[in-house]
Design an enzyme around this catalytic site. Structure first.
Site, PDB file in Angstrom:
ATOM      1  N   TYR A   1       4.794  -8.482   8.916  1.00  0.00           N
ATOM      2  CA  TYR A   1       4.334  -7.064   9.049  1.00  0.00           C
ATOM      3  C   TYR A   1       4.247  -6.689  10.554  1.00  0.00           C
ATOM      4  CZ  TYR A   1       2.268  -7.824   4.436  1.00  0.00           C
ATOM      5  OH  TYR A   1       2.000  -8.183   2.937  1.00  0.00           O
TER       6      TYR A   1
ATOM      7  N   ASP B   1       0.821  -1.178   0.029  1.00  0.00           N
ATOM      8  CA  ASP B   1       0.097   0.020  -0.073  1.00  0.00           C
ATOM      9  C   ASP B   1       0.881   1.320  -0.085  1.00  0.00           C
ATOM     10  OD1 ASP B   1      -2.264  -1.509   0.183  1.00  0.00           O
ATOM     11  OD2 ASP B   1      -2.409  -1.458   2.366  1.00  0.00           O
TER      12      ASP B   1
ATOM     13  N   ASP C   1      -7.990   1.792   7.220  1.00  0.00           N
ATOM     14  CA  ASP C   1      -6.557   2.186   7.785  1.00  0.00           C
ATOM     15  C   ASP C   1      -6.611   3.653   8.081  1.00  0.00           C
ATOM     16  OD1 ASP C   1      -6.274   3.441   5.147  1.00  0.00           O
ATOM     17  OD2 ASP C   1      -4.667   2.473   4.592  1.00  0.00           O
TER      18      ASP C   1
ATOM     19  N   ARG D   1      -4.974  -4.922   7.202  1.00  0.00           N
ATOM     20  CA  ARG D   1      -5.816  -3.944   7.560  1.00  0.00           C
ATOM     21  C   ARG D   1      -7.317  -4.672   7.985  1.00  0.00           C
ATOM     22  NH1 ARG D   1      -6.758  -0.050   2.687  1.00  0.00           N
ATOM     23  NH2 ARG D   1      -4.651  -0.364   2.417  1.00  0.00           N
TER      24      ARG D   1
END
Length: 297
Positions: free
Chosen positions: A72, A44, A86, A179
């Site tokens: 992550y 992203d 997000d 997310r």
């Protein structure tokens, strides 16, 4: 390096916030002097961290670079849901979740660990009826999405750094949306949540410690095609097998010297990557990508 063909290899980039994965590829083409560059999986624009770029012949191997689990880091923000799940989205709901404890959040995360079904967010690159979901989302269109199987290998939650903000570390299969995990934690706790500060720290064995800032990319810093396939099971081919591999022949798995289910990185005696083979019919294996030049075998 053949100047006409351009460089071949793998670049591990530490993507900065605000850059799309396409932006990174475009910039890398100028820095490395070749248009033959692609990435192994979108990150992203607001996210940072590991982005793998295949250069030259390694563009043909990108699908294997996306296979290993990814790790992550991020922060779950309880009490606020957003349109994008997000921090970049518009607020769609708020809840008072001040009484939520670390144990509560860890229990919600544990329920989302293992093999789960996950609905892709509207702000994703998934195709539905020939359109990417994020394109539809920009037009204000929301469509029904089918839940997809993903695997969350690890979902660790740390004590809140500030009220309602819980740092997380997740290792998951390709295609998992962090997310969505954050939003699902919020729902499981009786409210809502969103994700912020997403950073990819590893793709398989390629870690953030190996990554370079985009401006620091150079041809000399590329990993070799053989190193790029370091997460595949490798087999070393002798002269006779290497010649057959160079011509892309289907081989008995035993002749190839391979074990397990594959795919297999076939390495020459000089350490170069000759091909990637996959299981075929019965006891045979066939090449999916051949890099070797048969005339040189």
């Amino acid at each position: 390096m053949n100047r006409q063909q351009g460089p071949d290899g793998l670049a591990i980039v530490d993507k900065a916030a605000g850059w799309t994965s396409h932006d990174v590829v475009a910039k890398a083409r100028g820095l490395l002097g070749t248009r033959k560059i692609g990435h192994s999986g979108t990150l992203d624009p607001d996210a940072t961290g590991v982005l793998l770029l295949g250069v030259g012949k390694v563009t043909r191997l990108l699908r294997y670079l996306g296979l290993p689990p990814k790790t992550y880091e991020g922060v779950i923000v309880l009490g606020t849901a957003t349109s994008t799940l997000d921090a970049s989205g518009e607020v769609t709901g708020t809840w008072d979740m001040a009484g939520t404890s670390l144990d509560d959040v860890r229990a919600a995360a544990a329920a989302l660990t293992g093999d789960i079904l996950q609905v892709p967010p509207m702000v994703s690159a998934v195709h539905v009826d020939g359109r990417r979901l994020h394109e539809l989302a920009r037009e204000g269109i929301e469509v029904e999405r089918e839940a997809r199987p993903v695997t969350v290998h690890r979902f660790d939650v740390q004590a809140e750094r500030e009220p309602g903000c819980f740092p997380i570390e997740v290792t998951c299969s390709s295609g998992t949306y962090i997310r969505s995990l954050a939003a699902d934690v919020g729902v499981a706790l009786g409210g809502g949540a969103h994700l912020r500060d997403l950073r990819r720290t590893a793709i398989g064995s390629f870690t953030i410690d190996q990554a370079r800032a985009l401006d620091a990319l150079s041809v000399d810093g590329l990993l070799t095609p053989a190193e790029a396939m370091g997460d595949l099971t490798s087999v070393t081919a002798g002269e006779e097998v290497a010649a057959a591999v160079g011509y892309g022949k289907v081989l008995e798995v035993a002749t190839l010297g391979a074990t397990g289910a594959g795919p297999w990185a076939v390495i020459g005696e000089d350490g170069t990557l000759l091909a990637v083979y996959e299981a075929h019919r019965g006891t045979t294996a066939k090449p999916s990508v051949v890099l070797a030049n048969p005339s040189a075998s």
